[in-house]
Design a protein around this motif. Structure first.
Motif, PDB file in Angstrom:
ATOM      1  N   ILE A  14       0.871  -1.174   0.183  1.00 19.84           N
ATOM      2  CA  ILE A  14       0.020   0.060   0.042  1.00 19.84           C
ATOM      3  C   ILE A  14       1.004   1.105   0.005  1.00 19.84           C
ATOM      4  O   ILE A  14       0.594   2.067  -0.645  1.00 19.84           O
ATOM      5  N   ILE A  15       1.851   1.101   0.883  1.00 24.48           N
ATOM      6  CA  ILE A  15       2.832   2.196   0.876  1.00 24.48           C
ATOM      7  C   ILE A  15       3.473   2.659  -0.346  1.00 24.48           C
ATOM      8  O   ILE A  15       3.691   3.540  -1.170  1.00 24.48           O
ATOM      9  N   SER A  16       3.801   1.389  -1.218  1.00 28.13           N
ATOM     10  CA  SER A  16       4.825   1.299  -2.619  1.00 28.13           C
ATOM     11  C   SER A  16       3.732   2.135  -3.445  1.00 28.13           C
ATOM     12  O   SER A  16       4.191   3.030  -4.319  1.00 28.13           O
ATOM     13  N   LYS A  17       2.399   1.511  -3.439  1.00 28.71           N
ATOM     14  CA  LYS A  17       1.427   2.161  -4.586  1.00 28.71           C
ATOM     15  C   LYS A  17       1.095   3.490  -4.290  1.00 28.71           C
ATOM     16  O   LYS A  17       1.174   4.572  -5.058  1.00 28.71           O
ATOM     17  N   SER A  18       0.848   4.076  -2.955  1.00 26.22           N
ATOM     18  CA  SER A  18       0.895   5.453  -2.662  1.00 26.22           C
ATOM     19  C   SER A  18       1.934   6.247  -3.025  1.00 26.22           C
ATOM     20  O   SER A  18       1.495   7.688  -3.431  1.00 26.22           O
ATOM     21  N   SER A  19       3.084   5.753  -2.805  1.00 25.38           N
ATOM     22  CA  SER A  19       4.209   6.535  -3.187  1.00 25.38           C
ATOM     23  C   SER A  19       4.280   6.891  -4.711  1.00 25.38           C
ATOM     24  O   SER A  19       4.656   7.905  -5.108  1.00 25.38           O
ATOM     25  N   LYS A  20       4.003   5.781  -5.467  1.00 23.01           N
ATOM     26  CA  LYS A  20       4.046   5.965  -6.987  1.00 23.01           C
ATOM     27  C   LYS A  20       2.954   6.987  -7.347  1.00 23.01           C
ATOM     28  O   LYS A  20       3.336   7.779  -8.287  1.00 23.01           O
ATOM     29  N   GLU A  21       1.864   6.906  -6.649  1.00 25.92           N
ATOM     30  CA  GLU A  21       0.847   7.886  -6.937  1.00 25.92           C
ATOM     31  C   GLU A  21       1.444   9.158  -6.704  1.00 25.92           C
ATOM     32  O   GLU A  21       0.803  10.362  -7.496  1.00 25.92           O
ATOM     33  N   LEU A  22       2.072   9.357  -5.625  1.00 25.93           N
ATOM     34  CA  LEU A  22       2.384  10.714  -5.390  1.00 25.93           C
ATOM     35  C   LEU A  22       3.804  11.345  -6.142  1.00 25.93           C
ATOM     36  O   LEU A  22       4.176  12.223  -6.043  1.00 25.93           O
ATOM     37  N   GLY A  23       4.296  10.127  -6.671  1.00 29.73           N
ATOM     38  CA  GLY A  23       5.586  10.602  -7.399  1.00 29.73           C
ATOM     39  C   GLY A  23       6.757  10.544  -6.675  1.00 29.73           C
ATOM     40  O   GLY A  23       7.596  11.396  -6.816  1.00 29.73           O
ATOM     41  N   VAL A  24       6.981   9.977  -5.475  1.00 26.70           N
ATOM     42  CA  VAL A  24       8.122   9.887  -4.629  1.00 26.70           C
ATOM     43  C   VAL A  24       8.660   8.586  -4.334  1.00 26.70           C
ATOM     44  O   VAL A  24       7.689   7.677  -4.423  1.00 26.70           O
ATOM     45  N   ASP A  25       9.929   8.540  -4.037  1.00 24.11           N
ATOM     46  CA  ASP A  25      10.472   7.503  -3.640  1.00 24.11           C
ATOM     47  C   ASP A  25      10.287   7.052  -2.303  1.00 24.11           C
ATOM     48  O   ASP A  25      10.445   8.221  -1.451  1.00 24.11           O
ATOM     49  N   SER A  26      10.064   5.926  -1.918  1.00 24.77           N
ATOM     50  CA  SER A  26      10.018   5.626  -0.506  1.00 24.77           C
ATOM     51  C   SER A  26      10.739   4.388   0.043  1.00 24.77           C
ATOM     52  O   SER A  26      10.948   3.320  -0.755  1.00 24.77           O
ATOM     53  N   TYR A  27      11.347   4.181   1.221  1.00 26.91           N
ATOM     54  CA  TYR A  27      11.943   3.232   1.822  1.00 26.91           C
ATOM     55  C   TYR A  27      11.487   2.911   3.177  1.00 26.91           C
ATOM     56  O   TYR A  27      11.371   3.749   4.188  1.00 26.91           O
ATOM     57  N   VAL A  28      11.781   1.592   3.491  1.00 33.70           N
ATOM     58  CA  VAL A  28      11.696   1.192   5.066  1.00 33.70           C
ATOM     59  C   VAL A  28      13.071   1.314   5.512  1.00 33.70           C
ATOM     60  O   VAL A  28      14.004   0.782   4.737  1.00 33.70           O
ATOM     61  N   PHE A 136      11.447  -3.380  -5.616  1.00 32.66           N
ATOM     62  CA  PHE A 136      10.631  -3.763  -4.121  1.00 32.66           C
ATOM     63  C   PHE A 136      11.643  -4.662  -3.475  1.00 32.66           C
ATOM     64  O   PHE A 136      11.773  -5.899  -4.139  1.00 32.66           O
ATOM     65  N   GLY A 137      12.028  -4.518  -2.167  1.00 31.83           N
ATOM     66  CA  GLY A 137      12.651  -5.194  -1.352  1.00 31.83           C
ATOM     67  C   GLY A 137      14.232  -5.290  -1.561  1.00 31.83           C
ATOM     68  O   GLY A 137      15.005  -6.143  -0.987  1.00 31.83           O
ATOM     69  N   ASN A 138      14.939  -4.638  -2.386  1.00 30.64           N
ATOM     70  CA  ASN A 138      16.138  -4.495  -2.593  1.00 30.64           C
ATOM     71  C   ASN A 138      16.831  -3.595  -1.363  1.00 30.64           C
ATOM     72  O   ASN A 138      16.219  -2.612  -0.905  1.00 30.64           O
ATOM     73  N   LEU A 139      18.049  -4.022  -0.843  1.00 27.23           N
ATOM     74  CA  LEU A 139      18.721  -3.585   0.228  1.00 27.23           C
ATOM     75  C   LEU A 139      19.672  -2.292  -0.456  1.00 27.23           C
ATOM     76  O   LEU A 139      20.437  -2.577  -0.988  1.00 27.23           O
ATOM     77  N   LEU A 140      19.537  -1.246   0.488  1.00 30.42           N
ATOM     78  CA  LEU A 140      20.493  -0.234   0.504  1.00 30.42           C
ATOM     79  C   LEU A 140      21.336   0.041   1.560  1.00 30.42           C
ATOM     80  O   LEU A 140      20.639   0.415   2.419  1.00 30.42           O
ATOM     81  N   ASP A 141      22.501  -0.316   1.556  1.00 28.13           N
ATOM     82  CA  ASP A 141      23.509  -0.438   2.642  1.00 28.13           C
ATOM     83  C   ASP A 141      24.789   0.297   2.374  1.00 28.13           C
ATOM     84  O   ASP A 141      25.910  -0.431   2.114  1.00 28.13           O
ATOM     85  N   PRO A 142      24.709   1.428   2.212  1.00 31.80           N
ATOM     86  CA  PRO A 142      25.924   2.445   1.656  1.00 31.80           C
ATOM     87  C   PRO A 142      27.228   2.029   2.946  1.00 31.80           C
ATOM     88  O   PRO A 142      28.270   2.607   2.551  1.00 31.80           O
TER      89      PRO A 142
END
Length: 474
Positions: A14-28, A136-142
């Protein structure tokens, strides 16, 4: 590891879909990701990072949810929160921060994902899972948080001096995470905490206490308190504890180091109770020893009335740290004040009257008091250790036996003050208190049973002794 497993709850789609509708990227981001990798069970606090407005994303997500939960907005911090499926979900926009010397409240600007990960406290809390449709689900670990998790290391993403000076609460958090997770704080980070220790003075006591509670609630609290002492933070937070450190010697006579003894007691009690306030009692049970320590040639080192002094200090400590001055504080005071009673009892022949007095004074907290006193046995002599524990076992059995027979816990005298007044035609006076005290003492000493008839007879005798005449109509 398949990180998509962490995102099985429908809320993430739901967060993923809402982010797409707003045109923003989101992350946990943060603790949810860390605890999933550590397999620490369900994490009920979820931080969602939006590259844009976190508040707008929270509102869009709430509208998409079946129950349309209320969104709490915190405009000052640019965050919003909602509750879904027993989870607290916080939304925040990515930001970069700058600090001034006298405040931990940053100047906040909109930022990128990289800016936001840079400002995180530790590498293990800077990992993020992508919620975009394509990744979706990719880890970002800088900062190689995974590597630090595997190596069990607490490390800051950037220069630790900057990280800790900017927000000194992070020093407490580093120690708390090391305690909870059984991790090692990286050497450079530990040294930076020591260098920046005075900065803790700009943090509110309420925030410090939250971290202290979490350290005390861990499986082995001594890890945290040793770090706090060695980095110098404990001196600013709980000077009553650092005052216990050290061993004095006069004419060849020494006493034990009461600081390290205290940490042993706290670890001991942590094995037997989750009661936070009983753990506080274990931490503070000997704080009265520093101000009462004396040496005399006849008896050596003494700490006379340290329990009484310690109980008074508990109030001042709670008040200074802005902790509750209610029944929780009174419970800790009572435990500290009575902390030596069962120990003295266990060293002698256990008499019924002594046990009755212990139960009378401790009331509903007698089991907590016994738990504290058993934790206080830190002798390394196996013979003494077994002897003390066996004696405490006898005391516990005696408590059950005496309580079943005499009912002195939360003692209510069989004869009320009103009945004494009626019997002797008295107005409120000292004689009433004297008669009640005689009855109470007779019951506690075992001279009479805790029963109405026996107490009534003693009331008449004591009244006569005081020159009072019983009312024939009574």
């Amino acid at each position: 590891m398949n990180y998509k497993e962490a995102l099985q709850n429908p809320i993430f789609n739901i967060i993923s879909k809402s982010s797409k509708e707003l045109g923003v990227d989101s992350y946990v981001i943060g603790g949810f990701v860390r605890d999933f990798i550590l397999n620490r069970g369900e994490h009920k606090d979820i931080d969602i990072l939006a590259i844009g407005s976190g508040i707008a994303l929270a509102k869009r997500v709430a509208k998409a949810l079946p129950n349309q939960p209320k969104v709490q907005v915190f405009k000052t911090y640019g965050t919003a929160m909602l509750v879904y499926d027993d989870m607290d979900i916080e939304f925040v926009g990515a930001r970069k921060e700058s600090y001034n010397e006298n405040s931990r409240n940053p100047v906040v600007e909109n930022g990128t994902l990289q800016d936001d990960q840079n400002r995180r406290d530790f590498t293990i809390n800077a990992m993020a899972l992508d919620l975009s449709e394509t990744n979706f689900g990719n880890l970002l670990d800088p900062f190689n948080g995974i590597q630090d998790l595997n190596a069990k290391i607490i490390r800051t993403p950037l220069d630790p001096d900057v990280t800790y000076s900017d927000d000194p609460l992070r020093m407490m958090r580093a120690i708390r995470f090391a305690t909870q997770l059984g991790f090692t704080i990286e050497k450079a980070s530990l040294e930076a905490i020591y260098r920046n220790k005075e900065r803790i003075k700009i943090i509110t006591n309420e925030r410090i206490v939250v971290e202290l509670h979490k350290i005390l609630e861990s499986d082995k609290p001594s890890i945290g308190f040793l770090h706090l002492e060695r980095t110098g933070l404990l001196h600013y937070i709980l000077p009553e504890l650092t005052a216990l450190k050290g061993i004095d010697e006069v004419e060849g006579q020494t006493h034990k180091d009461n600081f390290y003894h205290t940490l042993e007691v706290v670890d001991n009690i942590a094995k037997h109770t989750d009661n936070l306030w009983l753990r506080w009692a274990a931490l503070l049970h000997d704080i009265g020893k520093a101000p009462t320590k004396k040496f005399s040639k006849k008896v050596g080192w003494t700490f006379h009335a340290h329990e009484f002094e310690g109980a008074k200090m508990v109030y001042h400590l709670f008040k200074r740290l802005k902790m509750p001055l209610n029944d929780k504080m009174k419970f800790v005071q009572k435990m500290v004040f009575m902390s030596s009673r069962p120990i003295v009892l266990a060293q002698d022949i256990v008499t019924d009257s002594a046990v009755r007095r212990l139960v009378f004074d401790a009331g509903d907290y007698v089991e907590d008091l016994m738990t504290l006193c058993e934790a206080d046995i830190t002798t390394k002599n196996p013979k003494k250790f077994n002897k003390y524990h066996n004696n405490f076992k006898i005391v516990r059995e005696k408590i059950i036996e005496v309580e079943a027979r005499d009912h002195v816990r939360n003692f209510q005298p069989p004869i009320s003050g009103e009945e004494i007044m009626t019997t002797f035609n008295l107005k409120p006076s000292r004689e009433i208190g004297k008669i009640k005290e005689v009855i109470k003492e007779a019951i506690l000493e075992g001279d009479i049973p805790n029963e109405y008839e026996a107490a009534y007879e003693l009331m008449l005798k004591e009244g006569e002794r005081l020159g009072l005449k019983a009312n024939p109509k009574a």
